[in-house]
Design an enzyme around this catalytic site. Sequence first.
Site, PDB file in Angstrom:
ATOM      1  N   SER A 106      36.356  30.901  31.675  1.00 18.64           N
ATOM      2  CA  SER A 106      37.399  31.811  32.130  1.00 18.64           C
ATOM      3  C   SER A 106      38.274  31.117  33.185  1.00 18.64           C
ATOM      4  O   SER A 106      38.876  30.084  32.901  1.00 18.64           O
ATOM      5  CB  SER A 106      36.752  33.094  32.668  1.00 18.64           C
ATOM      6  OG  SER A 106      37.703  34.110  32.815  1.00 18.64           O
ATOM      7  N   ASP A 245      36.448  38.664  22.572  1.00 14.37           N
ATOM      8  CA  ASP A 245      36.672  38.072  23.894  1.00 14.37           C
ATOM      9  C   ASP A 245      38.032  38.456  24.472  1.00 14.37           C
ATOM     10  O   ASP A 245      38.993  38.717  23.735  1.00 14.37           O
ATOM     11  CB  ASP A 245      36.623  36.540  23.694  1.00 14.37           C
ATOM     12  CG  ASP A 245      36.263  35.762  24.930  1.00 14.37           C
ATOM     13  OD1 ASP A 245      36.538  36.231  26.041  1.00 14.37           O
ATOM     14  OD2 ASP A 245      35.714  34.658  24.758  1.00 14.37           O
ATOM     15  N   HIS A 272      33.311  37.961  26.400  1.00 11.85           N
ATOM     16  CA  HIS A 272      33.749  36.885  27.291  1.00 11.85           C
ATOM     17  C   HIS A 272      32.618  35.947  27.699  1.00 11.85           C
ATOM     18  O   HIS A 272      32.870  34.955  28.367  1.00 11.85           O
ATOM     19  CB  HIS A 272      34.362  37.544  28.528  1.00 11.85           C
ATOM     20  CG  HIS A 272      35.353  36.706  29.265  1.00 11.85           C
ATOM     21  ND1 HIS A 272      36.344  35.968  28.646  1.00 11.85           N
ATOM     22  CD2 HIS A 272      35.521  36.483  30.610  1.00 11.85           C
ATOM     23  CE1 HIS A 272      37.071  35.349  29.547  1.00 11.85           C
ATOM     24  NE2 HIS A 272      36.593  35.636  30.745  1.00 11.85           N
TER      25      HIS A 272
END
Length: 294
Positions: A106, A245, A272
């Site tokens: 991320s 995601d 995610h």
Amino acid sequence: MMQITEGKIPFMGYETYYRIVGTKSSKAPLFLLHGGPGSSHNYFEVLDELAAKNQRQIIMYDQLGCGNSSIPDDHPELYTKETWVKELMNLREQLGLKKIHLLGQSWGGILAIIYLCDYQPEGIKSVILSSTLASASLWSRELHRMIKYLPDDEQAAIKAAEDKKSFTGSAYLKANDHFMSQHVIKMSADLPECVRQKKKSGTLAYETAWGPNEYTPEGNLHDYEYTDKLDRIKVSTLITSGTDDLCTPYVAKSMHDRIKGSEWQLFEYCGHMPFVQKTDEYIDLLCRWLDKND
């Protein structure tokens, strides 16, 4: 029993907490960059067994502003990409990490991309870009597209919050929580303890650098646009993401198409954190990838 070493390293008058799993070997360690900004290393502990399985050290840390590292709450100007890159470089230098494999998840993937594209560091054996992005504007557009799949009242609550620039109302918070449980991870009692445990989140770091939520990037990273710089990445690159995601298949493919020779693994029915939702499969993938790129 797995050897775990913890410590803190001085940085800009503050301290950076680090955690090393396993013992040194001839293999380059895997160095992990967590999300957020401000999310802390905790969820990466699901990867601890990789150290034994692959005879390779894993090194994780809490970035300035969260977790067990210093959390300056009176200096928001610290929370910039430049600070966090300097912190990464300081850790490598102080821990003597001349050769590493780099995994960024991320926001950690953003940090990895900035580091590779703008600083051209030496000693990077490979990079794993986990559920990340190269464009804040594309990310925002894709997430707003997915918001349209929420119930009408939740869509309206999010739109009202954005229109008023007020993100504290109960209807908005409920809608945002629903969105995040769909596309990040749904918290439940059967998740690993390291994922469920209470952590010191870096709210100021997150809001200063990114914004009030995932789909409203209005912090100092609002102009993060690296899609056209991705050809500067010359190291072996693996992209991982989930079908559900925040990093949508379109976001992942936008990176895959522009990083020459990159590979992309899409995890079915994952949000995610595929490394949490399909830990064994993810560790097996990493073992094969790291060995291939040593």
